[in-house]
Design a protein around this motif. Sequence first.
Motif, PDB file in Angstrom:
ATOM      1  N   CYS A 206      47.116  48.622  80.709  1.00 21.85           N
ATOM      2  CA  CYS A 206      47.429  47.583  81.846  1.00 21.85           C
ATOM      3  C   CYS A 206      46.301  46.393  81.794  1.00 21.85           C
ATOM      4  CB  CYS A 206      47.197  48.242  83.107  1.00 21.85           C
ATOM      5  SG  CYS A 206      45.650  48.936  83.629  1.00 21.85           S
ATOM      6  N   GLU A 207      46.398  45.234  82.406  1.00 26.09           N
ATOM      7  CA  GLU A 207      45.394  44.368  82.312  1.00 26.09           C
ATOM      8  C   GLU A 207      44.989  44.209  83.891  1.00 26.09           C
ATOM      9  OE1 GLU A 207      45.690  39.685  80.648  1.00 26.09           O
ATOM     10  OE2 GLU A 207      47.496  40.701  81.291  1.00 26.09           O
ATOM     11  N   VAL A 208      43.630  44.073  83.744  1.00 27.49           N
ATOM     12  CA  VAL A 208      42.832  43.864  85.248  1.00 27.49           C
ATOM     13  C   VAL A 208      42.297  42.283  85.327  1.00 27.49           C
ATOM     14  CG1 VAL A 208      41.105  44.999  86.614  1.00 27.49           C
ATOM     15  CG2 VAL A 208      42.514  46.511  84.918  1.00 27.49           C
ATOM     16  N   ASP A 209      42.339  41.916  86.383  1.00 24.21           N
ATOM     17  CA  ASP A 209      42.125  40.575  86.540  1.00 24.21           C
ATOM     18  C   ASP A 209      40.893  40.575  87.739  1.00 24.21           C
ATOM     19  OD1 ASP A 209      43.119  37.325  86.637  1.00 24.21           O
ATOM     20  OD2 ASP A 209      41.530  37.952  88.127  1.00 24.21           O
ATOM     21  N   LEU A 210      39.381  40.406  87.392  1.00 23.94           N
ATOM     22  CA  LEU A 210      38.486  40.453  88.318  1.00 23.94           C
ATOM     23  C   LEU A 210      38.230  39.064  88.964  1.00 23.94           C
ATOM     24  CD1 LEU A 210      37.845  42.496  85.914  1.00 23.94           C
ATOM     25  CD2 LEU A 210      35.846  42.699  87.140  1.00 23.94           C
ATOM     26  N   GLY A 211      38.518  38.959  90.033  1.00 19.96           N
ATOM     27  CA  GLY A 211      38.269  37.865  90.959  1.00 19.96           C
ATOM     28  C   GLY A 211      38.831  36.454  90.721  1.00 19.96           C
ATOM     29  N   GLY A 212      40.127  36.491  89.724  1.00 22.82           N
ATOM     30  CA  GLY A 212      40.593  35.452  89.324  1.00 22.82           C
ATOM     31  C   GLY A 212      39.948  34.698  88.319  1.00 22.82           C
ATOM     32  N   GLY A 213      38.927  35.105  87.597  1.00 22.62           N
ATOM     33  CA  GLY A 213      38.299  34.651  86.536  1.00 22.62           C
ATOM     34  C   GLY A 213      38.329  35.470  85.372  1.00 22.62           C
ATOM     35  N   ALA A 214      37.762  36.442  85.358  1.00 24.93           N
ATOM     36  CA  ALA A 214      37.347  37.400  84.052  1.00 24.93           C
ATOM     37  C   ALA A 214      38.760  38.348  84.004  1.00 24.93           C
ATOM     38  CB  ALA A 214      35.946  38.102  84.156  1.00 24.93           C
ATOM     39  N   ARG A 215      38.929  38.635  82.671  1.00 18.40           N
ATOM     40  CA  ARG A 215      40.103  39.757  82.361  1.00 18.40           C
ATOM     41  C   ARG A 215      39.449  40.921  81.514  1.00 18.40           C
ATOM     42  NH1 ARG A 215      45.748  36.691  82.640  1.00 18.40           N
ATOM     43  NH2 ARG A 215      45.773  36.223  84.932  1.00 18.40           N
ATOM     44  N   LEU A 216      40.220  41.969  81.645  1.00 19.08           N
ATOM     45  CA  LEU A 216      40.051  42.976  80.744  1.00 19.08           C
ATOM     46  C   LEU A 216      41.183  43.843  80.697  1.00 19.08           C
ATOM     47  CD1 LEU A 216      39.517  45.572  82.285  1.00 19.08           C
ATOM     48  CD2 LEU A 216      37.173  44.816  82.822  1.00 19.08           C
TER      49      LEU A 216
ATOM     50  N   ARG B 159      36.946  67.119  77.339  1.00 22.98           N
ATOM     51  CA  ARG B 159      37.948  66.140  77.621  1.00 22.98           C
ATOM     52  C   ARG B 159      37.572  64.886  76.443  1.00 22.98           C
ATOM     53  NH1 ARG B 159      37.364  63.945  83.340  1.00 22.98           N
ATOM     54  NH2 ARG B 159      35.595  62.959  82.634  1.00 22.98           N
ATOM     55  N   PRO B 160      38.577  64.485  75.874  1.00 20.18           N
ATOM     56  CA  PRO B 160      38.628  63.241  75.001  1.00 20.18           C
ATOM     57  C   PRO B 160      38.385  62.138  75.769  1.00 20.18           C
ATOM     58  CG  PRO B 160      40.720  63.957  75.144  1.00 20.18           C
ATOM     59  CD  PRO B 160      40.085  65.060  75.913  1.00 20.18           C
ATOM     60  N   PRO B 161      38.083  61.004  75.080  1.00 21.48           N
ATOM     61  CA  PRO B 161      38.027  59.702  75.937  1.00 21.48           C
ATOM     62  C   PRO B 161      39.449  59.286  76.268  1.00 21.48           C
ATOM     63  CG  PRO B 161      36.715  59.450  73.800  1.00 21.48           C
ATOM     64  CD  PRO B 161      37.523  60.989  73.878  1.00 21.48           C
ATOM     65  N   LEU B 162      39.604  58.830  77.560  1.00 26.73           N
ATOM     66  CA  LEU B 162      40.918  58.429  77.847  1.00 26.73           C
ATOM     67  C   LEU B 162      41.192  57.214  77.810  1.00 26.73           C
ATOM     68  CD1 LEU B 162      40.969  61.001  81.193  1.00 26.73           C
ATOM     69  CD2 LEU B 162      41.819  61.550  78.726  1.00 26.73           C
ATOM     70  N   GLY B 163      41.188  56.658  76.662  1.00 25.59           N
ATOM     71  CA  GLY B 163      41.595  55.390  76.380  1.00 25.59           C
ATOM     72  C   GLY B 163      40.313  54.585  76.332  1.00 25.59           C
ATOM     73  N   ARG B 164      40.610  53.055  76.250  1.00 32.57           N
ATOM     74  CA  ARG B 164      39.481  52.303  76.163  1.00 32.57           C
ATOM     75  C   ARG B 164      39.758  50.908  76.855  1.00 32.57           C
ATOM     76  NH1 ARG B 164      40.307  50.314  70.308  1.00 32.57           N
ATOM     77  NH2 ARG B 164      42.358  50.708  70.518  1.00 32.57           N
ATOM     78  N   ILE B 165      38.569  50.205  77.014  1.00 34.47           N
ATOM     79  CA  ILE B 165      38.382  49.155  77.708  1.00 34.47           C
ATOM     80  C   ILE B 165      38.352  48.141  76.707  1.00 34.47           C
ATOM     81  CG2 ILE B 165      37.218  47.618  79.370  1.00 34.47           C
ATOM     82  CD1 ILE B 165      36.823  50.036  81.115  1.00 34.47           C
ATOM     83  N   LEU B 166      39.225  47.117  76.914  1.00 35.28           N
ATOM     84  CA  LEU B 166      39.166  45.789  75.823  1.00 35.28           C
ATOM     85  C   LEU B 166      38.612  44.691  76.756  1.00 35.28           C
ATOM     86  CD1 LEU B 166      42.394  46.135  73.680  1.00 35.28           C
ATOM     87  CD2 LEU B 166      39.964  47.219  73.410  1.00 35.28           C
ATOM     88  N   LEU B 167      37.500  43.913  76.017  1.00 34.52           N
ATOM     89  CA  LEU B 167      37.042  42.697  76.747  1.00 34.52           C
ATOM     90  C   LEU B 167      37.351  41.631  75.903  1.00 34.52           C
ATOM     91  CD1 LEU B 167      33.505  44.090  77.774  1.00 34.52           C
ATOM     92  CD2 LEU B 167      35.554  44.001  79.188  1.00 34.52           C
ATOM     93  N   ALA B 168      37.392  40.361  76.590  1.00 31.75           N
ATOM     94  CA  ALA B 168      37.728  39.187  75.896  1.00 31.75           C
ATOM     95  C   ALA B 168      36.909  38.851  74.872  1.00 31.75           C
ATOM     96  CB  ALA B 168      37.749  38.090  76.927  1.00 31.75           C
ATOM     97  N   ASP B 169      35.808  39.175  74.884  1.00 31.15           N
ATOM     98  CA  ASP B 169      34.877  38.785  73.866  1.00 31.15           C
ATOM     99  C   ASP B 169      35.052  39.652  72.635  1.00 31.15           C
ATOM    100  OD1 ASP B 169      33.641  41.018  74.627  1.00 31.15           O
ATOM    101  OD2 ASP B 169      31.849  39.888  75.398  1.00 31.15           O
ATOM    102  N   GLY B 170      35.971  40.509  72.718  1.00 31.58           N
ATOM    103  CA  GLY B 170      36.019  41.725  71.527  1.00 31.58           C
ATOM    104  C   GLY B 170      35.250  42.935  71.643  1.00 31.58           C
ATOM    105  N   ARG B 171      34.535  43.159  72.899  1.00 34.23           N
ATOM    106  CA  ARG B 171      33.737  44.570  72.858  1.00 34.23           C
ATOM    107  C   ARG B 171      34.901  45.354  73.379  1.00 34.23           C
ATOM    108  NH1 ARG B 171      29.339  43.533  77.254  1.00 34.23           N
ATOM    109  NH2 ARG B 171      30.679  41.790  77.666  1.00 34.23           N
ATOM    110  N   GLN B 172      34.592  46.687  73.120  1.00 38.87           N
ATOM    111  CA  GLN B 172      35.540  47.839  73.417  1.00 38.87           C
ATOM    112  C   GLN B 172      34.591  48.921  74.143  1.00 38.87           C
ATOM    113  OE1 GLN B 172      37.846  49.133  70.121  1.00 38.87           O
ATOM    114  NE2 GLN B 172      38.534  47.112  69.820  1.00 38.87           N
TER     115      GLN B 172
END
Lengths: 396, 283
Positions: A380-390, A282-295
């Motif tokens: 899609c964009e995910v909002d955790l607890g009204g603070g952090a986003r990814l 199975r190939p990686p199914l996409g990526r998670i991008l964080l606000a600080d640039g980490r992937q």
Amino acid sequence: MADWRYTAGSVPAFVAERCVVVVVGDRDAAEAIARVAAASAAGELSLDRVVDLVLNGRAVSAAPSFFAALRRDDWWHVVIRGALELRGDAGESLSGTDAATWREVRVPVDAELELRVPATAEDPWQNRGDGSVRVGGLRWSGEGSPQPRRAVPGPDAEPIARPGGVPESALAAVESTVNDEAVGGPRRRGAALDLPSTVVAGSRYDALFNEDTVVRGVAAAIVPDEPREPSPGGAVSLGDVDSGVTVSAVLCAQRHPNPPERTACWRCAARLESTALVRVARPPLGRILLADGRQVSIDRAILIGRNPRAERAEAADLPTLIAIGADVAGVSRTHLRVFPSGWQVLVEDLGSSYGTSIRSSDGSVRRLRPAEPVIVSGTCEVDLGGGARLAIVEVP
Amino acid sequence: MSAQDAFAQHPQTLLLDAAGFTDVGRKRSINEDNFLVEHPVYVVADGMGGHAAGERASAAIVEQFRQLCGRGQLDPAEVVDIVLAADDAVRDLKTSGERPAGSTLTGVVVVEQAGLACWMIMNVGDSRVYRLSDGVLEQLTVDHSTVQEMIDQGRLTPEQGLAHSGRNVITRAIGADYSAADYWLMPVTTGDRMLVCSDGLTRELDDAALLSLLREAPSAESAAQTLVRAAVQRGGRDNVTVVVVDALAGGLMVELDEPTLSPITEGEWADTQTIEMPERVDG
């Protein structure tokens, strides 16, 4: 033409020439079948539509066991969730019990398979329209076998149903009939319908019954934003990480693996000419991008939170940890889990204090219920607890 | 460049302080325990098998883990590979004519995931890893022992388990038929004090004693030494081995309401290991 046959029972089903749907349960299931029947009368159904009709707005985790088969050009696109079991004559078996969502397989039209449904409570049944029936088991014999007669009810056919059906005995009838018949045409036995005479030899369909989970999401209508350039170098780009999990795939001309039901390559957008299934890591199914640039590549489960931790796990199940939100209130210690299942990516709120919301690329926003994974696709964009986003991107 | 300078220039630098001590105890003639304290590896192995077999088994495990010493940005998969290699190495001891040998393996390896330094905790057998964080002591590993299985099944209470005669019968060991390791992952949090120990320690000291000694010790070295001495004083029925790792700086900064570690004095900085962590890793 392939042939569907069913034994009478108590499980609501819709059986038509190019679409078969079985939903386990009582009232809700019958209503789901009624929705499918009504929609079918209005035109040919897509699998997405069928799944939507069955889920009826529920989270996948709250959905009943169901089975759906839709006829494509020269194969059936089959989905199975929960306690239903699809069996080949050589003893192969596929069940949805161990899939978080459901399993999908591509079945050749000449396959011979049987769907077993669990016994359910008796329930007076009412015919809800063309092709709506109650079944105790479904059987499907391929185009190659001698089939004297179609058992699928057309508009004129009388749906076969016995109020207060007896699924187990009906299923037993199927078994014994198959065992009885070494040679010869199908025959009727009690309320059981015509049965195929040809027993599939060997394990032609072994590929269908592996760790298969071939797939795509409910919201497959959301397509990836931008087709990506194929990775440079290797002829076969199966992703950067070998997650140890394999999936069935169709390959594009550049040999990018794709979910079997796709018509255009997820990576390079090329039209998928081949329909041959291959098993690939199975190939990686996409990526998670964080606000600080980490992937972070989605090649295994990922735990996200202020101070996430993975409890006692075997080597193969070790997740990736992402720490975010140390500087804002609202993000729980281990807040969110993002994990692949087959070709799908699911997002689950792990009982966080302030919850999780997901915004899809079409702008719709949904709030997750704790411990109920939902499928995401595209971007899609995910909002955790009204603070952090990814952001979650490039999901097939 | 000194550790202080490195830290001044790279606030993200992970600073750990670690020490390990072992004692044969009062009843045994051979110390079958082995340990390794060399960044990023902090492990303890408690060999068994009688005569010198157990000692060789635990030594073989430590030898395998040396391959990881000095490495930065370890991937968890590399640690898993070493555990498998250690298992093979101990099995090889048997085939070369040794008595049947086995060993526990437990410990902490610092790995990195997406730029985040994590404790990767592993366990096979009944040696243990504890974490002291925010003044709370938590046993992270779960013993592979018949007693622990009976507790899990509800057939014993944890209190009954402490006195049970089958307490030192283990159900998994490196080199044994069943040797699969359990793993845990958690970010290195500044202020964490990790304790890795053989059962010679936990046979003599209960959790309350561990907590009070760990809280009071001013450094990893003092903590490890104090714990070993206390276990020997209280009976020393088995070999006692203790490794303590302190995360002094550069870890995750969360919920650090009360520092669990005493302030670091100038003299102690020189012994502190310094590991440079990148500020960001692009996947």
